[in-house]
Design a protein around this motif. Structure first.
Motif, short mmCIF file in Angstrom:
data_model
loop_
_atom_site.label_atom_id
_atom_site.label_comp_id
_atom_site.label_asym_id
_atom_site.label_seq_id
_atom_site.Cartn_x
_atom_site.Cartn_y
_atom_site.Cartn_z
N ALA A 179 0.86 -1.19 0.00
CA ALA A 179 0.00 0.00 0.00
C ALA A 179 0.89 1.24 0.00
N ASP A 180 0.93 1.94 -1.13
CA ASP A 180 1.81 3.09 -1.28
C ASP A 180 1.04 4.38 -0.99
N GLU A 181 1.13 4.85 0.24
CA GLU A 181 0.45 6.06 0.69
C GLU A 181 -1.01 6.08 0.22
N PRO A 182 -1.81 5.07 0.57
CA PRO A 182 -3.17 4.94 0.03
C PRO A 182 -4.16 5.97 0.56
N THR A 183 -3.75 6.77 1.55
CA THR A 183 -4.68 7.76 2.11
C THR A 183 -4.28 9.20 1.83
N THR A 184 -3.18 9.41 1.09
CA THR A 184 -2.66 10.76 0.88
C THR A 184 -3.66 11.67 0.18
N ALA A 185 -4.40 11.14 -0.82
CA ALA A 185 -5.30 11.97 -1.61
C ALA A 185 -6.70 12.10 -0.99
N LEU A 186 -6.87 11.61 0.26
CA LEU A 186 -8.19 11.59 0.88
C LEU A 186 -8.25 12.55 2.06
N ASP A 187 -9.46 12.98 2.41
CA ASP A 187 -9.58 13.85 3.58
C ASP A 187 -9.43 13.02 4.86
N VAL A 188 -9.28 13.71 5.99
CA VAL A 188 -8.90 13.06 7.24
C VAL A 188 -9.91 12.00 7.68
N THR A 189 -11.19 12.28 7.55
CA THR A 189 -12.21 11.32 7.97
C THR A 189 -12.15 10.05 7.14
N ILE A 190 -12.02 10.20 5.84
CA ILE A 190 -11.95 9.03 4.96
C ILE A 190 -10.64 8.29 5.16
N GLN A 191 -9.56 9.01 5.46
CA GLN A 191 -8.28 8.37 5.76
C GLN A 191 -8.44 7.37 6.89
N ALA A 192 -9.09 7.79 7.96
CA ALA A 192 -9.28 6.91 9.12
C ALA A 192 -10.09 5.68 8.75
N GLN A 193 -11.10 5.85 7.91
CA GLN A 193 -11.93 4.72 7.49
C GLN A 193 -11.12 3.73 6.65
N ILE A 194 -10.29 4.24 5.73
CA ILE A 194 -9.48 3.36 4.88
C ILE A 194 -8.45 2.60 5.71
N LEU A 195 -7.83 3.28 6.67
CA LEU A 195 -6.84 2.62 7.53
C LEU A 195 -7.49 1.51 8.35
N ALA A 196 -8.67 1.81 8.92
CA ALA A 196 -9.39 0.79 9.69
C ALA A 196 -9.77 -0.39 8.80
N LEU A 197 -10.15 -0.09 7.56
CA LEU A 197 -10.52 -1.14 6.62
C LEU A 197 -9.32 -2.03 6.31
N LEU A 198 -8.15 -1.44 6.06
CA LEU A 198 -6.97 -2.22 5.74
C LEU A 198 -6.57 -3.13 6.89
N ARG A 199 -6.65 -2.63 8.11
CA ARG A 199 -6.33 -3.46 9.28
C ARG A 199 -7.32 -4.60 9.41
N ASP A 200 -8.59 -4.31 9.20
CA ASP A 200 -9.63 -5.34 9.30
C ASP A 200 -9.44 -6.41 8.22
#
Length: 326
Positions: A179-200
């Motif tokens: 995963a190459d900086e998969p949250t860089t282009a997203l806003d903070v709220t969506i970043q947190a959701q994507i990170l939680a999704l990847l861990r899950d």
């Protein structure tokens, strides 16, 4: 101990330009274990993305891997013929890039692109592929999967596009996800959701993850272990919790001091003076010495090896070498 899922041994990558050879990666060695969420962190230009692309054999021209080994479950990827590497790329190893809007073709529907990847790497009928596509979209938190398959990329938000890319990466049931900086282009709220999704998803699908970022806060929240890269070399590697509690390399310490914290009342953030060397492979001394406030005379004469600090925690710094402990 369990055998590593991914081993990078003494990796060197150079870019051959009109003005000469630029040695971007200079002896990177890493071990990522099965089921691990491994972080690769450093400032822009330190070699994080090039390291990830090297694993997939996608170093862009005029770049070339000049030395080293990349072992995936014991197989050296650099010895494989192109046809076999194409099967592994997108199959056993998949990658999520930082801007999902540029990763999908805007003139084709989401479904046509997702189904093509599924049919490419798995056997089965068109109906089975479509059912799997819907299951994957639902697994990454996208409802109304049938409708989304008919949508074009421009009709989806950035967060939805990144979830589609994650679904596409999971479609081949890879053993390693980069995963190459998969949250860089997203806003903070969506970043947190994507990170939680990847861990899950890592837990549910038992996927080993190499997570590339420049954001130390993300590393602290998500990663089991972390390697700090500087100028194409590993400055420090170890358990994420230990490195944040007891950073040893002056570069790691500088990165952590530069992170804003609500419990600190300061007028301005700390900064590391200077810049990353433009061609670090030509230097014979410690690459961080020109920016280091604690540089020793020896730092200007040779490059340090990796010295053990504790179990699983190593640092490339003479301040923690055997002579410094006497």
């Amino acid at each position: 101990m369990t055998e590593p899922a991914l081993q990078i041994k003494d990796l060197h990558v150079s870019f051959f330009t009109l003005t000469g050879e630029v040695r971007a990666i200079n002896g990177v060695s890493l071990e990522v274990y099965p089921g691990e969420f491994f972080g690769l962190v450093g400032e822009t230009g330190c070699g994080k993305t090039v390291t990830g692309l090297a694993v997939l054999g996608l170093v862009p021209q005029p770049g070339r891997i000049t030395r080293g080994r990349i072992l995936l479950q014991g197989r050296d990827l650099l010895d494989l013929p192109p046809r076999e590497m194409r099967r592994i790329r997108g199959g056993d190893v998949t990658m999520i890039f930082q801007n999902p809007a540029t990763s999908l073709n805007p003139v084709f529907t989401v479904g046509s692109q997702l189904l093509r990847v599924i049919r490419l790497h798995q056997k089965g009928s068109s109906r089975q592929a479509r059912e799997q596509a819907c299951e994957l979209l639902e697994a990454v938190g996208l409802p109304e999967a049938e409708r989304l398959l008919q949508a074009y990329p421009y009709e989806l938000s950035g967060g939805m596009l990144q979830r589609v890319m994650i679904a596409m990466a999971l479609s081949s049931r890879p053993s390693l996800l980069i995963a190459d900086e998969p949250t860089t282009a997203l806003d903070v709220t969506i970043q947190a959701q994507i990170l939680a999704l990847l861990r899950d998803l890592k837990t549910r699908f038992e996927i080993t993850t190499l997570f590339i970022t420049h954001d130390l806060a993300i590393i602290a929240e998500t990663c089991d272990r972390v390697a700090v890269l500087y100028a194409g070399q590993v400055a420090e590697v170890g358990p994420a919790a230990e490195i944040f509690d007891r950073p040893c390399h002056p570069y790691t310490q500088g990165l952590i001091r530069a992170v804003p914290r609500p419990d600190r009342d300061v007028d301005e953030l700390a900064a590391i003076p200077g810049t990353v060397p433009s061609n670090p492979g030509l230097l014979n001394h410690c690459l961080f010495a020109p920016r280091c406030p604690r540089a020793l005379d020896r730092c200007w004469e040779e490059q340090p090896d990796q010295f053990p600090v504790s179990e699983g925690h190593q640092v490339a710094c003479f301040l923690h070498g055997p002579e410094a402990r006497r």
